[in-house]
Design a protein around this motif. Structure first.
Motif, PDB file in Angstrom:
ATOM      1  N   GLY A  99       0.111   5.474  -2.773  1.00 35.69           N
ATOM      2  CA  GLY A  99      -1.418   4.806  -2.168  1.00 35.69           C
ATOM      3  C   GLY A  99      -1.706   5.275  -0.732  1.00 35.69           C
TER       4      GLY A  99
ATOM      5  N   SER B 224      -3.746   6.959  -6.079  1.00 32.86           N
ATOM      6  CA  SER B 224      -3.443   5.447  -6.048  1.00 32.86           C
ATOM      7  C   SER B 224      -3.642   4.593  -4.834  1.00 32.86           C
ATOM      8  N   ASP B 225      -4.486   4.906  -3.971  1.00 35.49           N
ATOM      9  CA  ASP B 225      -5.066   4.223  -2.853  1.00 35.49           C
ATOM     10  C   ASP B 225      -5.899   2.887  -3.409  1.00 35.49           C
TER      11      ASP B 225
ATOM     12  N   ASN C 245       0.818  -1.090  -0.047  1.00 38.33           N
ATOM     13  CA  ASN C 245       0.013  -0.177   0.021  1.00 38.33           C
ATOM     14  C   ASN C 245       0.771   1.324  -0.037  1.00 38.33           C
TER      15      ASN C 245
END
Length: 306
Positions: free
Chosen positions: A272, A250-251, A191
């Protein structure tokens, strides 16, 4: 620069658990800024702490909001009173006796937050800001207590919790710091940390993994499963009024989707869900805009959704 008045400690208050029992709970908090200034409540994420403003604080993630909260920052503790609260059931001071098999819901945590505000003499918040899990609580506070919370900002969060009750036993089995370290590193690398390490290099990664090792010593399996249980059962039927969502492009955990409040913006970070923590600079201006009541439109992120 004049230092803002500060306070930290633990308040005892009633907390209703998910099984219906009411216990006397200890809630850890910090308070910084003039007592008569507009008050803001700042809420941490799933594995985080409430030591958000001071990088020298006693937690692995201490200072996680220091880029935009503190004296002279966007959330300026010289003209705002900033309260942070350790989530009930977490590992940094907020708990109750007999907590090994019980947890509190997000709704109960919101009630506890109001109890803390009462104890601190705060009748109404100018706003509440929550990151990740803290965003759940921020939204719940605005939904359940609109007369006490003027508006909410959810950072990398959603109106429905993540996770499953089926995974609680696996979290309980993380009973050794090495197990918690491996669990956390794997989560972080998926992540945002992998890309950040490529960009920043091996020395920066080593420092970050050192913080994860410290976290593994501080956090507990009970805190992990209790908060996961609360997250898995959290859901709001709609976004509360006067809420804003600020998300990372971008999460993968909380991706920007069509299900967003009327006021929402996206930060174009490659890191992220960890973007707010690993690379906070792009977040400062949109957070400042929200605090000041300005349009979030800015060259570093997309503007408000229609």
């Amino acid at each position: 620069m004049v230092d803002a008045p500060s306070d930290a400690g633990i308040r005892e208050l009633d907390l209703r658990l998910a099984d219906g029992r009411v216990v006397r709970a200890r809630v850890a908090y910090t308070s910084q800024g003039p007592e008569d200034a507009p008050a803001y409540l700042l809420l941490h994420g799933y594995t985080g702490s409430h030591f958000a403003l001071d990088p020298s604080g006693p937690a692995a993630d201490a200072g996680w909001a220091a880029a935009w909260a503190g004296p002279g920052k966007a959330l300026d503790t010289r003209r705002h009173r900033v309260i942070t609260m350790n989530l009930p059931g977490s590992a940094y001071g907020s708990g109750w006796d007999g907590a090994d098999r019980t947890h509190a819901s997000v709704a109960a945590m919101a009630d506890a937050a109001c109890g803390l505000l009462d104890a601190l003499g705060i009748a109404r918040l100018g706003g509440v800001i929550g990151y990740s899990f803290g965003g759940y609580l921020a939204l719940q506070l605005r939904a359940a207590w609109p007369s006490r919370v003027r508006r909410a900002l959810a950072l990398c969060s959603a109106r429905q919790g993540r996770g499953s009750l089926d995974g609680l036993d696996a979290l309980r089995r993380l009973d050794d710091p090495d197990k918690r370290y491996a669990f956390r590193v794997e989560t972080l690398m998926r992540n945002g940390l992998t890309q950040w390490a490529r960009d920043q290099g091996p020395q920066a990664l080593a420092r970050e993994l050192g913080r994860v090792r410290q976290w593994a010593q501080e956090f507990t399996p009970d805190a992990l499963w209790r908060l996961r249980a609360a997250a898995a059962t959290f859901a709001l039927p709609a976004w509360p009024s006067d809420t804003t969502a600020l998300q990372a492009a971008s999460d993968a955990l909380f991706p920007p989707t069509a299900d967003r409040p009327a006021r929402a913006a996206t930060v174009p970070t490659p890191y992220g869900h960890q973007g707010l923590l690993l690379d906070p600079d792009p977040w400062v201006e949109p957070i400042a805009a929200w605090i000041d009541g300005r349009d979030l439109s800015h060259p570093t992120h997309t503007g408000d959704t229609p």
